[in-house]
Design a protein around this motif. Structure first.
Motif, PDB file in Angstrom:
ATOM      1  N   ARG A 348      80.938  36.539  69.041  1.00 19.01           N
ATOM      2  CA  ARG A 348      81.452  36.408  70.405  1.00 19.01           C
ATOM      3  C   ARG A 348      82.945  36.105  70.410  1.00 19.01           C
ATOM      4  O   ARG A 348      83.434  35.297  69.631  1.00 19.01           O
ATOM      5  N   CYS A 356      81.082  40.135  73.628  1.00 19.89           N
ATOM      6  CA  CYS A 356      80.573  40.297  72.263  1.00 19.89           C
ATOM      7  C   CYS A 356      81.200  41.492  71.541  1.00 19.89           C
ATOM      8  O   CYS A 356      81.607  42.475  72.165  1.00 19.89           O
ATOM      9  N   CYS A 375      77.951  40.634  76.585  1.00 22.84           N
ATOM     10  CA  CYS A 375      76.813  40.373  75.692  1.00 22.84           C
ATOM     11  C   CYS A 375      75.516  40.773  76.381  1.00 22.84           C
ATOM     12  O   CYS A 375      75.259  40.395  77.540  1.00 22.84           O
TER      13      CYS A 375
END
Length: 386
Positions: A348, A356, A375
């Motif tokens: 991350r 991400c 993400c």
């Protein structure tokens, strides 16, 4: 490494040039003189004899002595594809080799097996082979031919010319070692100017397989300074030079820095495009190959440092948190664009709380760009170390 014309879609032949063909005596003298520093316009060939200064004839032995006194180490290049570090033993089936050819094959294999590489090398029959290369003899060829790696495996065949029987065992060993070099990813050391070792010829170009300079090797090529020069001489030793060993160590020495392997495919790794250490070089997904371009060290500060250079970090272009922004390498500078946190299988970015490291479009095609994206828990954002 052959002297007749063939058309194949692999290896040296794909370059459209002979691979390591023998240079004739006149060509070798001229090449030696050029490498020793004589201006090309001061070299004359008259009735098969070579002169410098218009009146000083130079013999083959004399040209070799000049070269030995002034030679510099040879440069080294590799293809985009190399052999996967998961291959621990490469075997060669040389059942067709007898007599001096059998001896030369054993010596060529020994050249590789004596070095501390990520793989060992042996002749069949042998146990524990990760991959087997088939070695054959073409009675009408004077030299040899092979191809380049694919999918993490070496090229599957080397062909050695039966006409090499006119030379000694060391020359045959040289040619076989050269062709094995192609199967694991070596380009010709003088690919950019075949005249260096052949006496004539031009640039083989990228040839669609890449010509990546191997760190730690010089950027000049000379006659006799690499087993991977395009053409061979009648006096080769059959042994690696120092630059050959440096190149092999750079390509196939196990490193403590791990690779980041994508959950999309166990043979796809986070890679710096072209193995370039230039700032701003984009990252991509590529076949795992164990090179420095795929080795990353997570520091206590959250940097992912590349093994390509001491001060290169994984970086989000322009510090832009917009999903789809490319990820590159850049000089380490301590900004949030270069800070990463490993959460489970995700990597991350510190630029945003839900950003991400991501493979574009979840594609496993080599060359697919690496980006930052929201993400989402998919395999395109899951990574493991190896």
């Amino acid at each position: 490494m052959f002297s007749r014309s063939l058309v194949l879609a692999a290896g040296c032949i794909a370059l459209g040039f002979g691979c390591g063909e023998p240079a004739n005596e006149t060509q070798e003298i001229v090449g030696n003189l050029v490498s020793a520093g004589f201006p090309s316009n001061d070299i004359m060939v008259v009735d098969g004899k070579v002169y410098v200064g218009r009146d000083a004839e130079v013999s083959l032995d004399a040209s070799r002595e000049m070269l030995a006194a002034s030679a510099t180490p040879g440069e080294q290049y590799r293809t985009n594809n190399v052999v996967s570090p998961s291959l621990t033993k490469i075997c060669i089936n040389g059942s067709a080799f007898t007599g001096v050819f059998s001896t030369a094959l054993d010596l060529a294999i020994q050249n590789y097996d004596e070095l501390p590489l990520t793989f060992s090398m042996a002749r069949t029959p042998s146990t524990g082979c990760s991959f087997t290369i088939n070695a054959v003899i073409d009675p009408n060829m004077n030299g040899g031919v092979a191809g380049f790696p694919a999918n993490g495996n070496p090229f599957g065949q080397v062909t050695i010319g039966g006409l090499l029987s006119q030379y000694g065992v060391d020359v045959i060993e040289h040619v076989i070692t050269h062709e094995i070099g192609h199967t694991i990813g070596f380009r010709h050391s003088d690919y950019y100017n075949r005249a260096i070792s052949c006496g004539s010829g031009g640039n083989e170009g990228d040839a669609g397989v890449g010509a990546i300079h191997i760190p730690g090797t010089p950027t000049t090529a000379s006659v006799g300074t690499s087993i991977m020069n395009s053409c061979f001489r009648a006096v080769e030793s059959g042994e690696f030079t120092d630059s050959d060993r440096t190149a092999l160590a750079a390509m196939y020495t196990a490193s403590s820095a791990p690779a980041l392997v994508s959950a999309l495919d166990p043979n796809r790794c986070l890679d710096v495009t072209g193995g370039s250490s230039a700032q701003g070089t984009a990252t991509q997904l590529w076949e795992c190959n164990g090179t420095a371009a795929q080795q990353w060290t997570l520091t206590a500060q959250g940097e992912l440092r590349s093994s390509l250079a001491p001060n290169l970090c994984l970086d989000v272009f322009s510090g832009d948190p917009t999903p789809g922004t490319r990820v590159q390498i850049y000089g380490c500078n301590g900004t949030v664009a270069q800070r990463w946190t490993v959460v489970g299988a995700t990597v991350r970015s510190a630029l945003a709380p839900n950003l991400c490291l991501d493979v574009f479009n979840a594609s496993t095609t080599p060359g697919t760009k690496i980006q930052v994206w929201g993400c989402n828990g998919t395999s395109a954002q899951n990574w493991s170390t190896r």
